[in-house]
Design a protein around this motif. Structure first.
Motif, PDB file in Angstrom:
ATOM      1  N   GLN A 255       9.837   5.830  -1.797  1.00 46.33           N
ATOM      2  CA  GLN A 255      10.001   6.164  -3.168  1.00 46.33           C
ATOM      3  C   GLN A 255      10.303   7.583  -3.331  1.00 46.33           C
ATOM      4  N   SER A 256      10.816   7.668  -4.701  1.00 49.03           N
ATOM      5  CA  SER A 256      11.418   9.063  -5.293  1.00 49.03           C
ATOM      6  C   SER A 256      10.348  10.166  -5.145  1.00 49.03           C
ATOM      7  N   ASP A 257       9.103   9.717  -5.187  1.00 45.12           N
ATOM      8  CA  ASP A 257       8.155  10.810  -5.609  1.00 45.12           C
ATOM      9  C   ASP A 257       7.370  11.360  -3.732  1.00 45.12           C
TER      10      ASP A 257
ATOM     11  N   VAL B  61       0.745  -1.128  -0.045  1.00 43.64           N
ATOM     12  CA  VAL B  61      -0.182   0.007  -0.089  1.00 43.64           C
ATOM     13  C   VAL B  61       0.899   1.230   0.202  1.00 43.64           C
ATOM     14  N   THR B  62       0.661   2.082  -1.037  1.00 43.87           N
ATOM     15  CA  THR B  62       1.690   3.407  -1.044  1.00 43.87           C
ATOM     16  C   THR B  62       0.926   4.381  -0.629  1.00 43.87           C
ATOM     17  N   THR B  63       1.391   5.173   0.155  1.00 40.30           N
ATOM     18  CA  THR B  63       0.834   6.488   0.635  1.00 40.30           C
ATOM     19  C   THR B  63       1.794   7.534   0.847  1.00 40.30           C
ATOM     20  N   SER B  64       1.451   8.911   1.307  1.00 36.59           N
ATOM     21  CA  SER B  64       2.343   9.818   1.449  1.00 36.59           C
ATOM     22  C   SER B  64       3.324   9.759   2.493  1.00 36.59           C
ATOM     23  N   LEU B  65       4.506  10.319   2.707  1.00 39.04           N
ATOM     24  CA  LEU B  65       5.133  10.286   3.782  1.00 39.04           C
ATOM     25  C   LEU B  65       4.647  10.692   5.169  1.00 39.04           C
TER      26      LEU B  65
END
Length: 436
Positions: A37-39, A8-12
């Motif tokens: 991630q780089s973004d 699951v990907t979310t913002s820092l």
């Protein structure tokens, strides 16, 4: 090892909130590390088939309102520290046993129990715990034993920590076993910390609070860190939260040296003023939008100082650290949240105003069940609430005494940082303090 694993990907900003939730519901894949991630997003590894696309909306609404997340994959996942330590531990046992056999010494279960089962890595230095290598036989095998251990752990230097000294600075009693240079480098969330491992404490367990501070929006704010150490929390305020300026207070000269070095390393020294000495003698007042009181087991001696530092016209936020004795976890009901005190306003005589207290009780009832509102269910324990309310009342009394007029104090949030031992937990109270 798998080449791809689901995530699951979310913002820092929301990564640690998601991590805690996924871990609590048994979905987080603890074999692997989170991947930055780089973004500026973070991928959290999850167990295969444990989460469907339609569950994402529920996650966003209940775990972190206002956040966004997506299903993704992590390529070439990195094993978690737990898995890495297990593998390194196997290598350590083989290396030590082999050296004993070369010396024609007898291997035993007693010696196996004297080997470390965990350690901290700081670059090319491994810091072993005090309950290891205490048998007399290891002394006879120096320096070969330390060279073998270092090779097994993949480091060049070794040190062993003892009990924290009683010198008033919480200086660790650390012995270098292999290598002469005791300065180490540690990177957390893009921030570089350097310190002398024989002179300064470093707690990797505080990473969740560092990440939480990094998610704050402190633009335009003046922050005072009353117990700065080597910059554990000072640096996240400057590097990630965007504080306009920080006053960092620290009385350990070794920590001050490391703090100044770390401010330079991270390019933020121009926005930080370091005050060496006892913070109770700090010649400052009426400057802070936010005060960090990061001392455990209790920061109580710094409460009057923090009250004096808050801006007298607008007030601010106190982040109060405390070690708490815990009771068994239980889930809070809306009725329990209704009966749980959430804030105080004192009149000119120091008495709590009932009308304001009732209004805030009503607000607590409406907000119960929302994770962002003090996490009413599960993790927030009753005795933490009682301590927070007691602290809120005491801070309100101190503010009245310092400023000569009543202030409102309101519990914003209680954050669980880590557990030190059974029933001993490190928590942080975010307390909003405003002139009435």
């Amino acid at each position: 090892m798998d080449d791809f694993i689901p995530a699951v990907t979310t913002s820092l900003r929301f990564a640690q909130i998601y991590r805690k939730h996924l871990e609590e519901v048994g979905v987080l894949d603890r074999r692997f590390r989170l991947q930055r991630q780089s973004d500026a997003t973070v991928a959290l590894p999850i167990l295969p088939g444990s989460l469907a696309q339609q569950d994402l909306a529920t996650l966003q609404d209940t775990v972190a309102p206002g956040s966004s997340c997506s299903l993704s994959h992590i390529q070439a996942p990195v094993p978690s520290k737990r898995c890495s330590v297990k593998s390194a531990n196997d290598k350590l046992v083989v290396a030590v046993r082999s050296l004993l056999e070369q010396r024609e010494e007898v291997w035993s279960e007693e010696l196996l129990g004297d080997l470390p089962h965990s350690w901290h890595w700081h670059g090319d230095l491994a810091l072993l715990g005090e309950g290891s290598f205490n048998q007399h036989i290891w002394k006879k095998m120096e320096p070969e034993i330390w060279e073998a251990v270092a090779l097994a752990l993949g480091v060049k230097r070794l040190a062993r920590v003892g009990r924290v000294s009683t010198d008033g600075y919480r200086t660790p009693v650390v012995t270098m076993l292999l290598g002469d240079d005791s300065w180490v480098s540690h990177v957390d969330n893009g921030i570089r910390y350097e310190f002398d491992v024989t002179k300064c404490m470093f707690s990797p367990g505080n990473i969740t609070e560092k990440l939480r501070i990094a998610s704050f929006d402190c633009r335009g704010e003046t922050v005072v860190d009353l117990y700065a150490g080597i910059g554990y929390f000072t640096l996240p305020y400057l590097v990630h939260a965007g504080a306009a300026d920080v006053h960092a207070c620290e009385w350990n000269p070794h920590a001050v040296r490391a703090l100044q070095r770390n401010l330079e390393l991270n390019g933020v020294s121009t926005r930080c003023q370091v005050h060496q000495g006892d913070n109770r003698e700090l010649p400052l007042c009426d400057i802070a939008d936010r005060v960090n009181l990061g001392l455990i087991p209790s920061s109580e001696e710094g409460w009057p100082v923090a009250c004096r530092l808050l801006k007298k016209d607008s007030g601010g936020i106190l982040h109060i650290h405390q070690n708490m004795t815990s009771r068994p976890q239980h889930s809070e009901t809306p009725e329990a949240c209704l009966n749980s005190p959430v804030g105080n306003i004192l009149d000119s005589s120091g008495n709590r105003t009932n009308a304001e207290f009732s209004r805030r009780k009503s607000t607590a009832a409406r907000n119960c069940g929302k994770p962002s509102q003090m996490q009413c269910s599960g993790a927030l324990r009753r005795n933490w609430q009682e301590w927070a309310e007691s602290t809120s009342c005491r801070i309100a009394s101190l503010l009245l005494e310092v400023h000569g007029h009543p202030w409102r104090t309101c519990v914003q949030h209680i954050e669980h940082i880590k557990s030190y031992a059974p029933h001993v937990d490190h928590v942080v109270l975010d307390l909003e303090c405003r002139p009435a």
